[in-house]
Motif scaffolding. Structure first.
Motif, PDB file in Angstrom:
ATOM      1  N   PHE A  75      27.093-103.209-100.326  1.00 54.06           N
ATOM      2  CA  PHE A  75      26.280-101.992-100.170  1.00 54.06           C
ATOM      3  C   PHE A  75      25.146-102.200 -99.172  1.00 54.06           C
ATOM      4  CE2 PHE A  75      22.069-102.621-101.995  1.00 54.06           C
ATOM      5  CZ  PHE A  75      22.221-103.911-102.499  1.00 54.06           C
ATOM      6  N   LYS A  76      24.834-103.470 -98.896  1.00 57.73           N
ATOM      7  CA  LYS A  76      23.676-103.761 -98.040  1.00 57.73           C
ATOM      8  C   LYS A  76      23.827-103.168 -96.648  1.00 57.73           C
ATOM      9  CE  LYS A  76      20.678-106.047-100.386  1.00 57.73           C
ATOM     10  NZ  LYS A  76      19.245-106.281-100.250  1.00 57.73           N
ATOM     11  N   ASN A 123      23.776-111.036 -97.648  1.00 54.59           N
ATOM     12  CA  ASN A 123      24.335-109.725 -97.296  1.00 54.59           C
ATOM     13  C   ASN A 123      23.419-108.890 -96.398  1.00 54.59           C
ATOM     14  OD1 ASN A 123      26.757-110.115 -98.689  1.00 54.59           O
ATOM     15  ND2 ASN A 123      25.779-109.586-100.632  1.00 54.59           N
ATOM     16  N   GLY A 235      19.365-106.559-109.730  1.00 53.05           N
ATOM     17  CA  GLY A 235      18.085-106.754-109.054  1.00 53.05           C
ATOM     18  C   GLY A 235      17.997-108.105-108.378  1.00 53.05           C
ATOM     19  N   GLY A 236      17.694-108.072-107.078  1.00 50.65           N
ATOM     20  CA  GLY A 236      17.295-109.278-106.358  1.00 50.65           C
ATOM     21  C   GLY A 236      15.780-109.172-106.243  1.00 50.65           C
ATOM     22  N   VAL A 237      15.311-108.594-105.122  1.00 55.36           N
ATOM     23  CA  VAL A 237      13.883-108.298-105.022  1.00 55.36           C
ATOM     24  C   VAL A 237      13.561-106.932-105.647  1.00 55.36           C
ATOM     25  CG1 VAL A 237      13.608-109.700-102.963  1.00 55.36           C
ATOM     26  CG2 VAL A 237      14.071-107.242-102.711  1.00 55.36           C
ATOM     27  N   GLY A 238      14.598-106.171-105.979  1.00 50.91           N
ATOM     28  CA  GLY A 238      14.407-104.872-106.633  1.00 50.91           C
ATOM     29  C   GLY A 238      14.640-103.675-105.722  1.00 50.91           C
ATOM     30  N   GLY A 239      15.037-103.930-104.483  1.00 50.74           N
ATOM     31  CA  GLY A 239      15.178-102.835-103.518  1.00 50.74           C
ATOM     32  C   GLY A 239      16.286-101.851-103.854  1.00 50.74           C
ATOM     33  N   MET A 240      17.464-102.370-104.199  1.00 48.73           N
ATOM     34  CA  MET A 240      18.561-101.459-104.522  1.00 48.73           C
ATOM     35  C   MET A 240      18.209-100.652-105.776  1.00 48.73           C
ATOM     36  SD  MET A 240      22.474-101.990-105.753  1.00 48.73           S
ATOM     37  CE  MET A 240      22.051-102.077-107.483  1.00 48.73           C
ATOM     38  N   GLY A 292      23.066-112.847-104.071  1.00 51.35           N
ATOM     39  CA  GLY A 292      22.249-111.715-103.639  1.00 51.35           C
ATOM     40  C   GLY A 292      21.102-111.434-104.601  1.00 51.35           C
ATOM     41  N   LEU A 293      21.213-111.960-105.811  1.00 50.43           N
ATOM     42  CA  LEU A 293      20.175-111.715-106.815  1.00 50.43           C
ATOM     43  C   LEU A 293      19.247-112.916-106.956  1.00 50.43           C
ATOM     44  CD1 LEU A 293      22.421-110.101-109.612  1.00 50.43           C
ATOM     45  CD2 LEU A 293      21.592-109.113-107.481  1.00 50.43           C
ATOM     46  N   SER A 343      27.215-111.266-107.556  1.00 52.62           N
ATOM     47  CA  SER A 343      26.171-110.238-107.703  1.00 52.62           C
ATOM     48  C   SER A 343      26.802-108.896-108.057  1.00 52.62           C
ATOM     49  CB  SER A 343      25.388-110.086-106.402  1.00 52.62           C
ATOM     50  OG  SER A 343      24.791-111.308-106.041  1.00 52.62           O
ATOM     51  N   THR A 377      28.369-104.152-106.334  1.00 49.53           N
ATOM     52  CA  THR A 377      27.575-104.165-105.108  1.00 49.53           C
ATOM     53  C   THR A 377      28.196-104.977-103.972  1.00 49.53           C
ATOM     54  OG1 THR A 377      26.258-105.964-106.034  1.00 49.53           O
ATOM     55  CG2 THR A 377      25.356-103.733-106.235  1.00 49.53           C
ATOM     56  N   GLU A 378      29.191-105.825-104.299  1.00 48.44           N
ATOM     57  CA  GLU A 378      29.821-106.614-103.218  1.00 48.44           C
ATOM     58  C   GLU A 378      31.237-107.021-103.600  1.00 48.44           C
ATOM     59  OE1 GLU A 378      27.987-110.452-102.596  1.00 48.44           O
ATOM     60  OE2 GLU A 378      28.169-110.995-104.713  1.00 48.44           O
TER      61      GLU A 378
HETATM   62  C1  LIG Z   1      25.578-107.980-103.533  1.00 47.10           C
HETATM   63  C2  LIG Z   1      24.160-107.720-103.858  1.00 47.10           C
HETATM   64  N1  LIG Z   1      23.874-107.042-104.973  1.00 47.10           N
HETATM   65  C3  LIG Z   1      22.591-106.760-105.303  1.00 47.10           C
HETATM   66  C4  LIG Z   1      21.533-107.190-104.517  1.00 47.10           C
HETATM   67  C5  LIG Z   1      20.130-106.883-104.937  1.00 47.10           C
HETATM   68  O1  LIG Z   1      19.434-106.081-104.032  1.00 47.10           O
HETATM   69  P1  LIG Z   1      17.851-106.149-103.922  1.00 47.10           P
HETATM   70  O2  LIG Z   1      17.473-107.470-103.355  1.00 47.10           O
HETATM   71  O3  LIG Z   1      17.521-105.021-103.043  1.00 47.10           O
HETATM   72  O4  LIG Z   1      17.305-106.011-105.303  1.00 47.10           O
HETATM   73  C6  LIG Z   1      21.799-107.904-103.342  1.00 47.10           C
HETATM   74  C7  LIG Z   1      20.725-108.375-102.468  1.00 47.10           C
HETATM   75  O5  LIG Z   1      20.937-109.049-101.466  1.00 47.10           O
HETATM   76  C8  LIG Z   1      23.142-108.175-102.996  1.00 47.10           C
HETATM   77  O6  LIG Z   1      23.465-108.856-101.881  1.00 47.10           O
END
Ligand SMILES: Cc1ncc(COP(=O)(O)O)c(C=O)c1O
Length: 406
Positions: A75-76, A123, A235-240, A292-293, A343, A377-378
């Protein structure tokens, strides 16, 4: 670990947040992104996983399959690309550029020395690299030593120059920032920090394409209640999570669905933020196969949206994430097999956990009437890791899926 967020409210979407992210700009981003050749022309599939829902004892499980968003595999692709376009439009206000002409590479000559830099767990870097390549500007990606060679190859193959630094994701963020100062490059980051919010806002806004499509796909354009009761947000940094939360909150106000944020046990910065009541750091060693998280610091801008709206925060183990990857890859209960990286499968891992832990599941209101939205998400964005973890290649899973669907 699982916690209710005591700061979550059920209010209308506050004006001060709407000023930052809103439906209007989300819809504009969706429209602009439709001209980028790297994104699927059709909305990504929304799969109703009937057998899985039955097995877990819930009313429905809808899985939005972002592995099909683009050849980049996640999704990135929706975030870095639109943020880069908006950045160039701001930097060259009188040049007559449009999102469409930028994505088509029509200004490559003018932009060939325009350089963007970013740290990434994988990603985001691939997406920024591919967008920069198509637009015709230069892209430098900073990777920490924790990022696998597989992921480095994916980024480099999309045209970025790679810089490696020792340490974890947060060290790579610092290094990208320092390069931008010494070299005069512009940082296009998916995480915010003090004095740096405009670009991560645009990245997050791009992710709202996901809920916007889901609502269309469930034929719920005109309804004032959501067509799902719970949404699991990795959630990684929380952006999505923030991009999707903002969209659903503005769209449905007090009637928004229950929002559950999912992280790895050892990279629990959002869970810790929920406990602390402010953006906080993770307690673990950050190193997770949910690459990614694997982030140690919550994005303060994302946290402004998550704190007042996300109801629950849960962390899951790497082992549970791999089990969820296999459930999806094997179509274990009779659903169509789906390729999902670590992730990507974390949302399902958390749902399984909440259905196995009766007290927590009850607290989150998960029962036989729940309609759950999961976001894959991936796909297999790190193919060697995927094969090791699942025991099959992505191609084998896709071939099995094609057979089921035939
Ligand atoms: C596959 C995947 N899912 C979820 C996330 C989490 O996204 P965010 O960092 O915006 O919270 C990421 C972040 O890189 C990601 O690559």
């Amino acid at each position: 670990m699982f916690t209710h967020n005591k700061n979550a409210t059920r209010s209308d979407y506050p004006a001060e947040l709407q000023h930052i992210m809103n439906l209007e700009r989300a819809n504009e981003s969706r429209e602009w992104l439709s001209s980028w050749r790297m994104l699927s022309v059709e909305p990504t599939p929304l799969v109703s996983m009937k057998h899985l829902a039955q097995k877990l004892g819930v009313g429905a499980v809808f899985l939005k399959d972002e592995s099909k968003r683009s050849p980049l595999g996640s999704f990135k692709a929706l975030g870095a690309s639109i943020a880069l376009v908006r950045l160039i439009l701001r930097k060259f206000p009188d040049a007559g550029f449009t999102a469409q002409s930028l994505f088509k590479g029509e200004h490559a000559q003018t932009l060939k020395d325009f350089t963007v830099v970013s740290a990434t767990a994988g990603n985001h870097g691939s997406s920024l690299a591919a967008a920069a390549r198509d637009i015709g500007c230069r892209c430098v990606i900073v990777l920490s030593s924790q990022v696998s060679a597989d992921r480095e190859n994916a980024i480099a193959s999309n045209g970025a120059e790679i810089v490696r630094v020792a340490g974890d994701y947060d060290d790579s963020v610092e290094h990208a920032e320092s390069l931008s100062k010494t070299e005069g490059w512009l940082v296009v980051s998916d995480t915010s920090y003090e004095g740096y919010e405009e670009i991560p806002r645009d990245v997050m806004q791009g992710y709202a394409t996901i809920p916007s499509e889901v609502i269309d796909q469930l034929d719920a354009k005109n309804a004032d209640t959501p067509p799902f009761t719970h949404v699991f947000l990795q959630g990684g940094v929380g952006g999505m999570a923030a991009g999707i939360t903002a969209y659903l909150w503005e769209r449905y106000g007090k009637k928004r669905p229950t929002l559950i944020v999912v992280e790895p046990n050892q990279a629990d910065c959002l869970y810790q933020s929920a406990l602390a009541g402010h953006a906080a750091s993770a307690t673990g060693d950050i190193d997770s196969l949910m690459a990614g998280l694997a982030c140690g610091e919550a994005s303060p801008l994302a946290w402004r949206f998550l704190q007042p709206a996300c109801d629950y925060f849960i962390t899951v183990s790497d082992t549970k994430a791999v089990e969820a990857m296999k459930i999806l890859a094997e179509g274990q209960y009779g659903d169509v097999p789906i390729v999902s990286g670590g992730s990507g499968a974390a949302g399902l891992a958390a749902l399984v956990e909440l259905t196995e832990n009766a007290a927590q599941g009850k607290e989150a209101g998960i029962n036989e009437t729940s309609k759950i939205l999961l976001i894959n998400t991936e796909g297999a964005t790190a193919p060697t890791d995927y094969l090791k973890q699942v025991g099959k290649t992505a191609e084998e899973v896709l071939a099995a899926a094609a057979k089921v669907q035939a």
